[in-house]
Structure formats: structure tokens, C-alpha cells
Design a protein around this motif. Sequence first.
Motif, PDB file in Angstrom:
ATOM      1  N   PHE A  72      30.633 -21.338  18.592  1.00 61.47           N
ATOM      2  CA  PHE A  72      31.648 -21.830  19.516  1.00 61.47           C
ATOM      3  C   PHE A  72      33.107 -21.804  18.712  1.00 61.47           C
ATOM      4  O   PHE A  72      33.328 -21.733  17.586  1.00 61.47           O
ATOM      5  N   CYS A  75      34.420 -24.321  16.160  1.00 61.72           N
ATOM      6  CA  CYS A  75      33.775 -24.738  14.956  1.00 61.72           C
ATOM      7  C   CYS A  75      34.418 -24.433  13.828  1.00 61.72           C
ATOM      8  O   CYS A  75      35.162 -23.405  13.580  1.00 61.72           O
ATOM      9  N   VAL A  78      31.013 -22.766   9.835  1.00 62.92           N
ATOM     10  CA  VAL A  78      30.063 -21.746  10.169  1.00 62.92           C
ATOM     11  C   VAL A  78      30.244 -20.587  10.943  1.00 62.92           C
ATOM     12  O   VAL A  78      30.402 -19.493  10.303  1.00 62.92           O
ATOM     13  N   CYS A  79      30.861 -20.745  12.237  1.00 64.98           N
ATOM     14  CA  CYS A  79      31.131 -19.739  12.851  1.00 64.98           C
ATOM     15  C   CYS A  79      32.174 -18.840  12.253  1.00 64.98           C
ATOM     16  O   CYS A  79      31.986 -17.474  12.238  1.00 64.98           O
ATOM     17  N   HIS A 163      24.833 -26.096  15.553  1.00 64.72           N
ATOM     18  CA  HIS A 163      24.089 -25.038  16.178  1.00 64.72           C
ATOM     19  C   HIS A 163      23.467 -24.145  15.205  1.00 64.72           C
ATOM     20  O   HIS A 163      23.754 -24.373  13.892  1.00 64.72           O
TER      21      HIS A 163
HETATM   22 NI    NI Z   1      29.669 -22.771  14.481  1.00 64.28          NI
END
Ligand code: NI
Length: 196
Positions: A72, A75, A78-79, A163
Motif C-alpha cells: 500500500f 507503507c 517494506v513497500c 501485510h
Molecule cells: Ni508495505
Amino acid sequence: MSPAARFSLIASSVVLAIGLAVFATAITLTQRPSAPPQSGGLGGPFQLTDQDGRRVDQSVLADRTTLLFFGFTHCPDVCPTKLFEITQALQRLGRDADRVRVVFVSVDPERDTPDLLKAYLGSFDARYVGLTGTLEEVAAVTRAWRAYARKVPLEGGGYTVDHTAAVYLIDRQGRFLSTLDVSDPERAAAQLRARL
Ligand code: NI
């Protein structure tokens, strides 16, 4: 491996295991009977909207070697990290990068509009495909790929989404091959090249 790295590995394994357990429980509690899984058990039909507002289905994962990733735009870590790593791996493929499709499925469809996905992904690579939809549509695709996603309220308001961070490698027939570790762009590029 350094103690810190080992701890980090163990910690992330524990988090992943807990995540999978919670997700499995959630599925057991909420999932209605659905069509039997395809060969390999991952994937299946879905309907979503891409970053240009077009309606797409699971065929968006076929015809080209594809990297599928759930995330998303809000984020914090991580993303952006994964997308940066994927971008680095693709840069190492040179012109062959055109033979790889990167598909980012939003696990936060309430905030991730097609326009927002387009702007966000465009900051990494304008070729990336961003998919979003209704909560039900996104739930269906995450379930089909057994991806974990859970909304978590933040102190002081708002929310984040826990996620799955796995990058799925999918063949030209739209079938799941494996997950791809993109932390080493050189190695990821070599593995991708072998699949072109
Ligand atoms: Ni993420």
C-alpha cells in the motif's frame, strides 16, 4: 551471520508465523466456500481496477513473466524498500526488463485510488501496474494468493496495514513459480533472466 542479523531473521520468522496463524484463523472464520484452487493452489479469478482506471482480471498476470507484490502506498518501509529492490533488479536486466511485468496489488483500497497508485508507482518505474478495487475485490485476490493483510489502528488516529512482503514470481501462463528474494538485485536479476 552476525547476532543482530540472526536475531532479526528469527524475529521476522516469528512475526511471519504469527501472521500466517492469524490469517489462517481469519480465513477459517470468514471464508465462504469457494472454487477449488488452481494447480499449485495459488491464484485464481479476480476483478480489479488498474492505475489508469481500467477494469482488469487475472489475465493481467499472464503473457509475461510477472512479479506480483501486495502492499500500500502509505507503507512506511517494506513497500518502498521492496519496490526499490525490484527496480534495481530490473535495471540490471537492461532491455529485457520490458519482458517482466511488475504488478502491485493494494491491500489498502480505501486510500489507494488508481491515481494515487499511478503517482506512487511512477516514482519507481512508470511500467509498473498498480491494482486496487473494492474491499471485497481486494479480499478476493489476497485470499487467492494467500497473502496476509490486516488493518492495524495507529495510536493517535489513522491506521497502517500489516501485510505479506513476499514477491511472487509468476510464469507467462499466469502460474505461480516461487517467491523471489529481491534483497540482492544481482541475484534476483539472474533468476529473472532464467525465466524470460
Ligand atoms: Ni508495505
